[in-house]
Scaffold this motif. Structure first.
Motif, short mmCIF file in Angstrom:
data_model
loop_
_atom_site.label_atom_id
_atom_site.label_comp_id
_atom_site.label_asym_id
_atom_site.label_seq_id
_atom_site.Cartn_x
_atom_site.Cartn_y
_atom_site.Cartn_z
N ASN A 515 -10.12 -0.29 -7.73
CA ASN A 515 -10.29 0.29 -6.39
C ASN A 515 -11.66 0.94 -6.21
OD1 ASN A 515 -9.17 0.57 -3.79
ND2 ASN A 515 -8.77 2.74 -4.16
N GLU A 545 -12.15 -0.54 8.59
CA GLU A 545 -11.67 0.85 8.68
C GLU A 545 -12.14 1.47 9.99
OE1 GLU A 545 -12.94 3.09 5.31
OE2 GLU A 545 -11.47 2.19 3.95
N TYR A 550 -4.66 1.65 11.04
CA TYR A 550 -4.35 1.32 9.65
C TYR A 550 -4.81 -0.12 9.42
CZ TYR A 550 -2.02 1.17 5.16
OH TYR A 550 -1.76 1.09 3.82
N THR A 553 -5.23 -4.99 4.67
CA THR A 553 -6.21 -5.39 3.65
C THR A 553 -6.03 -6.86 3.28
OG1 THR A 553 -4.72 -4.63 1.93
CG2 THR A 553 -6.39 -3.07 2.69
N GLU A 603 -4.20 -0.05 -2.61
CA GLU A 603 -3.46 -0.18 -1.35
C GLU A 603 -2.51 1.00 -1.15
OE1 GLU A 603 -3.02 -1.58 1.94
OE2 GLU A 603 -2.88 -3.56 0.99
N LYS A 606 -4.30 4.19 -0.21
CA LYS A 606 -4.72 4.16 1.19
C LYS A 606 -3.56 4.59 2.10
CE LYS A 606 -5.76 0.13 3.00
NZ LYS A 606 -4.99 -0.11 4.24
N GLN A 609 -3.05 8.35 1.83
CA GLN A 609 -3.98 9.16 2.61
C GLN A 609 -3.60 9.18 4.09
OE1 GLN A 609 -6.30 11.21 1.37
NE2 GLN A 609 -5.46 10.54 -0.61
#
Length: 692
Positions: A515, A545, A550, A553, A603, A606, A609
């Motif tokens: 990552n 982003e 959201y 990916t 993932e 992410k 967060q």
């Protein structure tokens, strides 16, 4: 042991003997080389191991020489002599070594000594004297009646001068040499020479192994290279479809007496369209030029600084411009920690990952004049203190105009300090590790690209098949034979998944397993287009982003990439709203298992967060399978996988009442199960936003 040592010594001596050719060696035991003469007051004779040169002329210097080397430009050589000042009319009288003289005496070089222990080095050409070193006292020079060993080492464009075995001067600023060598004697001076030797060596130019002598430089069509206007500094986009360059003193320039940025685009047939002025604000009242273009075609690194009015210059430096909805925005200053440059010139290049800024500057910790340094981008967008690339790339002379290929490892640059054909030649070196100080020995790109003049920059697209060079006031193209590591050019558009409208967003790509962020890009605000360059040997995740969204990916495995490849992938941004269903593409399990693999953590972090930033958000995590296997087994597997994701988030501190998990097995297909691609789409983990 003694036998081995003797044999090794013999082999080394033999190899050295093959590498050199003693063209001339006179210790003046006799006059076999016919030095003796008497003309216009200049008397020369050979006697008892010395050549005596007595200049009785009232005011004129005299010289005596021999034609020794057939082609001084094509081969390398050393010339050395031991000289003694025997008589002098005053302390300022001079004498010296003449070398590299043309057959018509129109071009020659002199290492000149004086009775009062001073040194001068000059080059006569174009009916004028050009001084590499003007008269100055030298501790290495001995006075009257003392021996002075004078030696010149010539290696291609580089020569070094030694006095009594001490280096006193070196330069890479020459490319033409004749084959005559001798001595120059001031009026009233008697000079003795004890020996005189010229040793010829094979060319020292280290040419790239892939050099192809059959290649040809092709001038670009008049749509780019006009017949009456100077074009220079070509910069090609990563996809090879946009060419930026400078036009000088053009009536169509914004400021006619200054350089302006122009560009040309390839049409559908691969032909360069009529070039256009890029206009304001990139062209202002200063000299304007593009240094590099990011792979996304939405960011340009530019020379000099720009004032906020978009018209006025703001001094020397470097700037970054980005595209907005209405075109190019006013460039912003690039800030570099502890920036120092003692030179009048500078070169820059921003790498494809937008994280490494290469620069050619003269700093106190350098090895010569301008060296190539690298700075790393910091979290605040500024760049770190420059780090020298080391003395494999950098020499005692100028290195300038770095270009880092799309693989992030292959470095092209111009240099006067590595043996070449001209005043500046183009070289290539490969970075061997992440220290940025470990490089392969630079290789010269050869005498098709390099000429006896100045080659100052080269640019290649991400594919690396074509190279673009500015020469003779025009832009030229040539096939590139230097093999770079393969890369993939990933391109597409960024969309709002709900409205399907294109969006401007930051693009980020990471190493899938660790990552670690490896690079960034931006998408075009008006078209949503983006592109990134991904070098081989890695598995990547990448996404767009934007605040309030959201990102879905994507991932690509380039571990075994063998050649350049273009991949089209559109990126979607999901608004963080109640009812949105968002797929977690980069969640990985072993076949038939539900333990999370390490590649999943990026993932999941992410998502973590997003949950932390939206403290009231509640989600359901759902697991899905394809149709392979028993229904009951698939239902259990999908439920276990959904719970594995939930448990990861719980373990990171997310409250239990905000999360739920459910397996749906084979009940919610989104694609056919008749193909591997369809099955892969059906095997997925998603989450739905229950509360915002």
């Amino acid at each position: 042991m003694r036998l081995t040592f003797t044999l090794l010594t013999f082999l080394l001596v033999s190899a050295f003997g093959l590498a050199q050719n003693v063209k001339f060696n006179d210790t003046f035991d006799d006059d076999k080389n016919t030095w003796s003469s008497n003309s216009d007051g200049f008397v020369t004779s050979v006697n008892k191991g010395k050549l005596t040169m007595e200049n009785n002329h009232e005011k004129n210097s005299k010289w005596i020489w021999k034609a020794i080397v057939n082609d001084g430009t094509a081969t390398d050589f050393d010339v050395e002599a031991t000289l003694i000042l025997d008589k002098t009319p005053n302390e300022y009288a001079t004498y010296g070594l003449v070398w590299g003289m043309y057959s018509d005496n129109s071009d020659y070089r002199v290492v000149q000594l004086s009775a009062n222990k001073q040194l001068q080095i000059y080059h006569y050409y174009g009916s004028d004297f050009h001084y590499d070193k003007k008269w100055e006292p030298s501790k290495q020079v001995n006075g009257k009646d003392k021996k002075n060993k004078v030696k010149v080492e010539k290696r291609a464009n580089i020569y070094k001068v030694f006095i009594n075995d001490e280096l006193v001067f070196q330069t890479g600023n020459n490319s033409y040499y004749g084959g005559r060598f001798g001595f120059i004697v001031d009026a009233g001076v008697t000079l003795l020479a004890e020996d005189f030797k010229v040793i010829e060596y094979p060319s020292s130019i280290n040419v790239v192994k892939e050099f192809n002598s059959n290649l040809k430089m092709l001038k670009l069509p008049e749509t780019v290279s006009s017949t009456t206007i100077e074009e220079t500094n070509p910069v090609i986009s990563a996809d090879g479809n946009i060419l930026y360059f400078d036009r000088k003193n053009n009536p169509s320039n914004v400021e006619t007496d200054k350089d302006d940025i122009w560009y040309s685009v390839k049409d559908r047939n691969g032909k360069w369209e009529q070039a256009k002025n890029i206009g304001r604000p990139l062209n202002n009242k200063d000299y304007n030029f593009v240094i590099s273009s990011s792979p996304d075609n939405n960011t340009l690194l530019l020379g000099n600084k720009y004032a906020s009015d978009g018209v006025s210059p703001n001094g020397a430096g470097v700037s970054i411009a980005q595209k907005g909805l209405r075109g190019w925005e006013i460039p912003k200053d690039v800030v570099i920690e502890d920036y120092v440059n003692k030179n009048d010139y500078v070169g820059y290049f921003l790498s494809s990952d937008n994280k490494h800024l290469l620069m050619s500057v003269e700093r106190p910790e350098g090895y010569g004049l301008k060296d190539i340094f690298v700075s790393y981008v910091k979290e605040d967008g500024t760049f770190s203190k420059p780090k020298n690339l080391g003395n494999v790339v950098n020499s005692f002379e100028d290195e300038t105009n770095p270009f880092l290929a799309a693989d992030g490892k292959t470095l092209y640059f111009a240099s006067k300090g590595h043996p070449g054909y001209g005043y500046y030649d183009l070289f290539v070196s490969k970075r061997l590790d992440d220290s940025w100080t470990n490089w392969t020995k630079p290789e010269n790109l050869g005498n098709i690209i390099n000429s006896p003049g100045y080659e100052l920059s080269i640019f290649l697209s991400a594919k690396g098949d074509k190279a673009y060079v500015g020469r003779e006031q025009d832009i030229w193209e040539i096939d590139n034979t230097v093999k770079q590591d393969p890369v993939a050019l990933v391109k597409g558009k960024v969309y709002d998944s709900k409205t399907k409208k294109v969006m401007s967003a930051l693009i980020v790509y990471n190493a899938l397993k660790t990552n670690k962020e490896l690079g960034t890009a931006i998408s075009d605000p008006s078209t949503g287009s983006y592109s990134i360059v991904l070098p081989y040997g890695e598995k990547y995740s990448f996404m767009a982003e934007k605040e309030g969204y959201y990102a879905v990916t994507q991932n690509v495995d380039l571990s075994d990439l063998k050649e350049y490849k273009e991949i089209e992938v559109d990126l979607y941004l999901n608004p963080i709203e109640k009812g949105e269903i968002i797929r977690l593409n980069n969640i990985f399990f072993a076949s038939g298992k539900y333990e999370l693999l390490a590649e999943s953590y990026g993932e999941l972090d992410k998502l973590l967060q997003v949950l932390k930033s939206n403290s009231k958000m509640k989600i359901e995590i759902s697991g899905h399978t394809d149709a392979v296997g028993a229904d009951a087994d698939n239902l259990t597997l999908s439920n276990n996988r959904a719970n594995a994701v939930m448990n990861y988030l719980l373990g990171k501190g997310i409250a239990k009442d905000r999360l739920s998990a459910k397996g749906y097995g084979e009940t919610k297909f989104i694609a056919t199960n008749d193909t591997d691609e369809g099955k892969q789409l059906n095997r997925r983990v998603e989450f739905v936003i229950l509360e915002k």
